[in-house]
Design an enzyme around this catalytic site. Sequence first.
Site, PDB file in Angstrom:
ATOM      1  N   LYS A  34      63.931  35.997  39.256  1.00 37.24           N
ATOM      2  CA  LYS A  34      64.589  34.963  40.060  1.00 37.24           C
ATOM      3  C   LYS A  34      65.458  34.087  39.154  1.00 37.24           C
ATOM      4  CE  LYS A  34      60.612  31.882  39.709  1.00 37.24           C
ATOM      5  NZ  LYS A  34      59.407  31.370  40.404  1.00 37.24           N
ATOM      6  N   TYR A 252      78.320   8.689  20.780  1.00 30.27           N
ATOM      7  CA  TYR A 252      78.374   7.721  21.878  1.00 30.27           C
ATOM      8  C   TYR A 252      77.194   6.754  21.806  1.00 30.27           C
ATOM      9  CZ  TYR A 252      82.016  10.341  24.315  1.00 30.27           C
ATOM     10  OH  TYR A 252      83.187  10.952  24.674  1.00 30.27           O
TER      11      TYR A 252
HETATM   12  C1  LIG Z   1      58.347  31.934  39.630  1.00 26.77           C
HETATM   13  C2  LIG Z   1      57.177  32.616  40.199  1.00 26.77           C
HETATM   14  C3  LIG Z   1      56.344  33.407  39.404  1.00 26.77           C
HETATM   15  C4  LIG Z   1      56.510  33.516  37.897  1.00 26.77           C
HETATM   16  O1  LIG Z   1      56.007  32.357  37.282  1.00 26.77           O
HETATM   17  P1  LIG Z   1      56.024  32.159  35.693  1.00 26.77           P
HETATM   18  O2  LIG Z   1      55.344  30.874  35.479  1.00 26.77           O
HETATM   19  O3  LIG Z   1      57.465  32.101  35.309  1.00 26.77           O
HETATM   20  O4  LIG Z   1      55.331  33.333  35.119  1.00 26.77           O
HETATM   21  C5  LIG Z   1      55.302  34.082  40.020  1.00 26.77           C
HETATM   22  N1  LIG Z   1      55.104  33.969  41.355  1.00 26.77           N
HETATM   23  C6  LIG Z   1      55.879  33.217  42.140  1.00 26.77           C
HETATM   24  C7  LIG Z   1      55.585  33.131  43.597  1.00 26.77           C
HETATM   25  C8  LIG Z   1      56.939  32.511  41.604  1.00 26.77           C
HETATM   26  O5  LIG Z   1      57.700  31.756  42.394  1.00 26.77           O
END
Ligand SMILES: *Cc1c(COP(=O)(O)O)cnc(C)c1O
Length: 355
Positions: A34, A252
Amino acid sequence: MRPLRAVFDWSALAANYALARRAARGARAFAVIKADAYGHGYLKAAQALRDADGFALLEIDRAVELRDRGFRQPILLLEGFFSLEELAMAEAFRLSVVVHSLEQLRMLAGTRRSHPLQVFLKLNTGMNRLGLQPGELAAAKELLKAARGVESVVLMTHFATADEPSEGVQAQLERFNAMTAGLGLPRSLANSAALLRYPQTHGDWVRPGIMLYGSSPFADQSAEALGLRPVMTLESRVIAVQSLQAGDRVGYGGTFTAPYPMRIGIVACGYADGYPRHAPTGTPVLVNGVRTRTVGRVSMDMLSVDLTPVPDAGLGAQVTLWGEGLSVDEVARAAGTLSYELLCRLTSRVPREDR
Ligand SMILES: *Cc1c(COP(=O)(O)O)cnc(C)c1O
């Protein structure tokens, strides 16, 4: 050309996935890609993980793109479908869907499948984000029974505190076990943290994300200690050198004042590239492989580094903002955020290269 670039070591991604799979013992592993594979690029990431058991992401158009490119393994839509059109598309492209609400179950029950569909039924066990409540389970079962063409159901939940040593997964796991007792269905619970620390959560499908990209899900254990390799290295160079007198200020707001005569390097990398603007003086950085620190405020296109520990470094010196030799976890901690955010926020103006 501006010397900033993000360099990707795809063999590290494959090695981290292999490590996740070994740690999962017999369970199959969705590679979570994702957020454009946590900022790494979902197509390149999927190609590097061509033989993964499955992929998990949010966007249906990206899932379809993977099918078009010949990926045959299960592809899970982590938020499922948002309309009947998307449901039909998921069926047509043999995508697996998370179903987390009675609304989605009603859409399933009210329509016919064009192809068999695999459903991941998500239960809310305490995260209170997505998932069915215990009180909705009976209705959910009826709707699932009415939904024709659902070929398999996997029970799923997501942990809120798997990465926190004092809390862990116990309370949520107990609620999950109570909600699913007697159903005899496959299960999917573990994110990276649960996968690495709580074998009792492995079930049938684990869902590692952050660990694949070479970052540790734990504050008390480094990625290196876990055997994970960084995939993204953000590199640049020193594009100017300033010799400061004691009392001279930097950047800055003039928030850093030289306590003694010192040299600083100006590095081509700023918050418009995705480097965290809130990284304070002292955030770790490598110059010619030597560990030093940032000084003063990060600006849009540049930041400043202390060259005191690297007296031979001048114009053109190699700078690593994070990646090989300097974990993104350390930079995130210094900046008061998480590796997840830094990796996802690399901006499109940063050129990308394969190692
Ligand atoms: C993002 C996500 C994961 C992965 O989580 P990590 O902490 O990056 O390993 C697993 N299951 C779901 C439903 C997620 O949204």
